[in-house]
Design a protein around this motif. Structure first.
Motif, PDB file in Angstrom:
ATOM      1  N   PRO A 157      19.166 -26.606 -13.512  1.00  0.00           N
ATOM      2  CA  PRO A 157      20.237 -27.503 -14.039  1.00  0.00           C
ATOM      3  C   PRO A 157      21.073 -26.833 -14.837  1.00  0.00           C
ATOM      4  O   PRO A 157      20.397 -26.244 -15.976  1.00  0.00           O
ATOM      5  CB  PRO A 157      19.700 -28.711 -14.256  1.00  0.00           C
ATOM      6  N   ARG A 158      22.244 -26.616 -14.687  1.00  0.00           N
ATOM      7  CA  ARG A 158      23.346 -26.026 -15.744  1.00  0.00           C
ATOM      8  C   ARG A 158      24.416 -26.949 -16.103  1.00  0.00           C
ATOM      9  O   ARG A 158      24.636 -27.884 -15.156  1.00  0.00           O
ATOM     10  CB  ARG A 158      23.854 -24.913 -15.012  1.00  0.00           C
ATOM     11  N   TYR A 161      28.494 -30.077 -13.686  1.00  0.00           N
ATOM     12  CA  TYR A 161      27.125 -29.968 -13.823  1.00  0.00           C
ATOM     13  C   TYR A 161      26.747 -29.495 -12.422  1.00  0.00           C
ATOM     14  O   TYR A 161      27.316 -29.980 -11.510  1.00  0.00           O
ATOM     15  CB  TYR A 161      26.342 -31.268 -13.809  1.00  0.00           C
ATOM     16  N   TRP A 162      25.682 -28.665 -12.357  1.00  0.00           N
ATOM     17  CA  TRP A 162      25.337 -28.019 -11.213  1.00  0.00           C
ATOM     18  C   TRP A 162      23.835 -27.621 -11.265  1.00  0.00           C
ATOM     19  O   TRP A 162      23.326 -27.221 -12.399  1.00  0.00           O
ATOM     20  CB  TRP A 162      26.270 -26.793 -10.525  1.00  0.00           C
ATOM     21  N   GLN A 163      23.279 -26.991 -10.149  1.00  0.00           N
ATOM     22  CA  GLN A 163      22.128 -26.303 -10.088  1.00  0.00           C
ATOM     23  C   GLN A 163      22.200 -25.087  -9.382  1.00  0.00           C
ATOM     24  O   GLN A 163      23.206 -24.772  -8.564  1.00  0.00           O
ATOM     25  CB  GLN A 163      20.963 -27.104  -9.023  1.00  0.00           C
ATOM     26  N   ASP A 164      21.594 -23.926 -10.216  1.00  0.00           N
ATOM     27  CA  ASP A 164      21.825 -22.523  -9.769  1.00  0.00           C
ATOM     28  C   ASP A 164      20.854 -22.407  -8.716  1.00  0.00           C
ATOM     29  O   ASP A 164      20.297 -23.038  -8.104  1.00  0.00           O
ATOM     30  CB  ASP A 164      21.464 -21.615 -10.914  1.00  0.00           C
ATOM     31  N   THR A 200      26.707 -30.598  -7.347  1.00  0.00           N
ATOM     32  CA  THR A 200      27.790 -30.283  -8.334  1.00  0.00           C
ATOM     33  C   THR A 200      28.345 -31.624  -8.614  1.00  0.00           C
ATOM     34  O   THR A 200      28.793 -32.335  -7.771  1.00  0.00           O
ATOM     35  CB  THR A 200      28.730 -29.045  -7.607  1.00  0.00           C
ATOM     36  N   VAL A 201      28.587 -31.910  -9.916  1.00  0.00           N
ATOM     37  CA  VAL A 201      29.305 -33.138 -10.354  1.00  0.00           C
ATOM     38  C   VAL A 201      30.173 -32.413 -11.362  1.00  0.00           C
ATOM     39  O   VAL A 201      30.065 -31.946 -12.406  1.00  0.00           O
ATOM     40  CB  VAL A 201      28.254 -34.103 -10.960  1.00  0.00           C
ATOM     41  N   ILE A 202      31.590 -32.728 -10.894  1.00  0.00           N
ATOM     42  CA  ILE A 202      32.754 -32.217 -11.892  1.00  0.00           C
ATOM     43  C   ILE A 202      33.039 -33.770 -12.557  1.00  0.00           C
ATOM     44  O   ILE A 202      33.529 -34.824 -11.750  1.00  0.00           O
ATOM     45  CB  ILE A 202      33.933 -31.707 -11.123  1.00  0.00           C
ATOM     46  N   ARG A 224      30.693 -18.734  -5.816  1.00  0.00           N
ATOM     47  CA  ARG A 224      30.485 -17.187  -6.097  1.00  0.00           C
ATOM     48  C   ARG A 224      29.230 -16.906  -6.873  1.00  0.00           C
ATOM     49  O   ARG A 224      28.445 -15.845  -6.665  1.00  0.00           O
ATOM     50  CB  ARG A 224      31.839 -16.459  -6.715  1.00  0.00           C
ATOM     51  N   LEU A 225      28.822 -17.781  -7.708  1.00  0.00           N
ATOM     52  CA  LEU A 225      27.733 -17.645  -8.522  1.00  0.00           C
ATOM     53  C   LEU A 225      26.609 -18.214  -7.765  1.00  0.00           C
ATOM     54  O   LEU A 225      25.143 -18.036  -8.120  1.00  0.00           O
ATOM     55  CB  LEU A 225      27.728 -18.782  -9.818  1.00  0.00           C
ATOM     56  N   GLY A 226      26.572 -18.864  -6.558  1.00  0.00           N
ATOM     57  CA  GLY A 226      25.582 -19.204  -5.655  1.00  0.00           C
ATOM     58  C   GLY A 226      24.940 -20.563  -6.256  1.00  0.00           C
ATOM     59  O   GLY A 226      23.816 -20.845  -5.760  1.00  0.00           O
ATOM     60  N   ALA A 227      25.619 -21.306  -6.816  1.00  0.00           N
ATOM     61  CA  ALA A 227      25.403 -22.781  -6.914  1.00  0.00           C
ATOM     62  C   ALA A 227      24.843 -23.444  -5.704  1.00  0.00           C
ATOM     63  O   ALA A 227      25.469 -23.408  -4.598  1.00  0.00           O
ATOM     64  CB  ALA A 227      26.461 -23.750  -7.505  1.00  0.00           C
ATOM     65  N   ARG A 228      24.033 -24.378  -5.805  1.00  0.00           N
ATOM     66  CA  ARG A 228      23.434 -24.913  -4.617  1.00  0.00           C
ATOM     67  C   ARG A 228      24.333 -26.256  -4.168  1.00  0.00           C
ATOM     68  O   ARG A 228      24.813 -26.944  -5.136  1.00  0.00           O
ATOM     69  CB  ARG A 228      22.066 -25.919  -5.042  1.00  0.00           C
TER      70      ARG A 228
END
Length: 218
Positions: A109-110, A101-104, A72-74, A64-68
């Motif tokens: 990087p977030r 960890y993810w990319q917006d 994503t790494v959980i 929903r946030l639009g992460a690429r």
């Protein structure tokens, strides 16, 4: 960073066992019984979250946030499935924190990490709830505020990262093979990880060194 074992963001504070609490997150389960006379009875119960429930909540909020997709790494101390996501049904690890960890959309990087609760599933649910709250800021037109809020959700370098990444990981000066570097990282993580007798600070330094290696060599 690795999805297993937990890669805690460098510079982020940790909770001690005594500081962790039981969470109030749960999963609503609605049951309905239909009778032969056409009537029915329904009721709702609350069940404890599973790790899979927590993972799904995180992934839904990131979408929903639009992460690429694909970035994503959980990361947890829960052994992963073949798809790299944490597997449900395992004993709680001694360090139940979770980091995502993810990319917006802008490829920035977030990271967000929580270890406030005693169960991995609850820490994942807390991350999802925080993402939902931040998404509400964006939904109400506060994109700039959201961006400023996320400046705190980035992996910080360790306060005293004076050693080179090669020294921290334990590879020779001329090594440029990422496969060899990752193998050395995994070997060092076996001793530096808190669950294996190491410390949070040592693992944070090792993780930061691995990020530096990836940036330089890839």
């Amino acid at each position: 960073m690795t999805n297993y074992p937990l890669t805690w963001p460098a510079g982020w504070p940790r909770k001690t066992d005594a500081q962790r609490a039981d969470a109030r997150f749960g999963r609503k389960d609605r049951r309905t019984v239909n009778y032969t006379n056409g009537g029915s009875t329904s009721w709702t119960t609350t069940k404890a979250l599973t790790v899979s429930d927590g993972v799904k909540r995180v992934l839904d909020e990131l979408a929903r946030l639009g992460a690429r997709p694909g970035y994503t790494v959980i990361s947890t101390n829960v052994v992963v499935r073949l798809d790299g996501l944490p597997r449900s049904g395992q004993r709680e690890p001694t360090a139940p924190g979770a980091a995502v960890y993810w990319q917006d959309r802008a490829r920035a990087p977030r990271v967000m990490a929580i270890d406030r609760y005693r169960a991995v599933a609850d820490n994942l649910a807390a991350i999802a709830a925080t993402l939902e709250a931040l998404r509400a800021i964006e939904r109400h037109g506060g994109a700039q505020i959201l961006d400023r809020a996320f400046t705190g959700f980035t992996a910080l370098p360790p306060p005293a990262a004076a050693r080179s990444w090669r020294e921290v990981i334990g590879v020779p000066a001329g090594e440029r093979d990422m496969a060899a570097v990752r193998a050395a990282y995994r070997r060092r993580a076996q001793t530096d990880h808190p669950d294996r007798g190491g410390t949070h600070d040592a693992m944070a330094e090792l993780t930061a060194a691995m990020r530096q290696a990836e940036h330089e060599l890839e």
